[in-house]
Write an enzyme that holds these catalytic residues in place. Structure first.
Site: not given
Ligand code: GRF
Length: 194
Positions: A89, A106, A16, A18, A104
């Site tokens: 999904l 990626h 988490g 992000n 989302n």
């Molecule tokens: C990120 O690289 C995001 O792009 C992908 O999963 C990862 C999540 O990382 N979908 P975090 O849990 O936010 O550290």
């Protein structure tokens, strides 16, 4: 979205980082409010981050998520959904409840290095092994297929000098943290009221 601050739920599967960046921006700028964090694993560290920030949490059970619509009960006040490292999904009932309202991120330049099974280190290892000059991240709307919704934003970073896949991962994650919260804020701002 009218004058009210949009209310979002963040869905996660892991650390988490992000989610943290998104929560921090909400506290700093008040453009949106994070009211729920949903995880598909009870051990996801993101749950800890949400609790520290005073955000409600919910741990999903696979059967409930796919075979019932119970989650919608918890989401009555939610305007939009932000996936931040969420590996399952999204089921049709949730897409129907939030048309073009699920976003989302990626960790690669889609459509390259995307699709089922392409997540986390697998993506960065593939990019590294292919000796790519650049990698980056893609922010897109979510539809019924992995990583195929409309692309809203991409950013590149040079990785040709990376000595391993971890270096690629680190550079991409840095990009994610610096752009995802801002892109979310912009996206919410232009969203039509429900
Ligand atoms: C990120 O690289 C995001 O792009 C992908 O999963 C990862 C999540 O990382 N979908 P975090 O849990 O936010 O550290």
């Amino acid at each position: 979205m009218g004058s009210a601050v949009p209310r979002i739920a963040i869905f996660v599967s892991g650390s988490g980082s992000n989610a943290q960046a998104i929560i921090d921006r909400a506290a700093d700028k008040q453009e949106y409010s994070v009211v729920l964090l949903v995880a598909n694993k009870a051990k996801a560290y993101a749950l800890e981050r949400a609790r520290k920030a005073g955000i409600s949490t919910h741990v999903l059970q696979r059967d409930d998520f796919y075979n019932t619509t119970g989650l919608l009960e918890l989401m009555k006040q939610i305007d939009a959904v932000v996936l931040a490292g969420f590996l399952w999904l999204i089921p049709p009932y949730l897409l129907r409840a939030y048309p073009d309202r699920i976003i989302n991120i990626h960790p690669a330049l889609l459509p390259d290095y995307g699709g089922k099974g392409m997540y986390g280190d697998r993506v960065h290892t593939a990019v590294y092994e292919d000796e790519c000059r650049y990698s980056g991240m893609t922010i897109h709307l979510v539809n019924e297929k992995y990583d195929e919704g409309r692309i809203l934003f991409q950013a590149h970073t040079l990785v040709e000098d990376c000595a391993d896949a971890d270096c690629v991962a680190e550079r991409v994650l840095r990009l994610e943290h610096s752009y995802y919260p801002a892109v979310i804020a912009n996206w919410l701002q232009i969203m039509q009221p429900r």
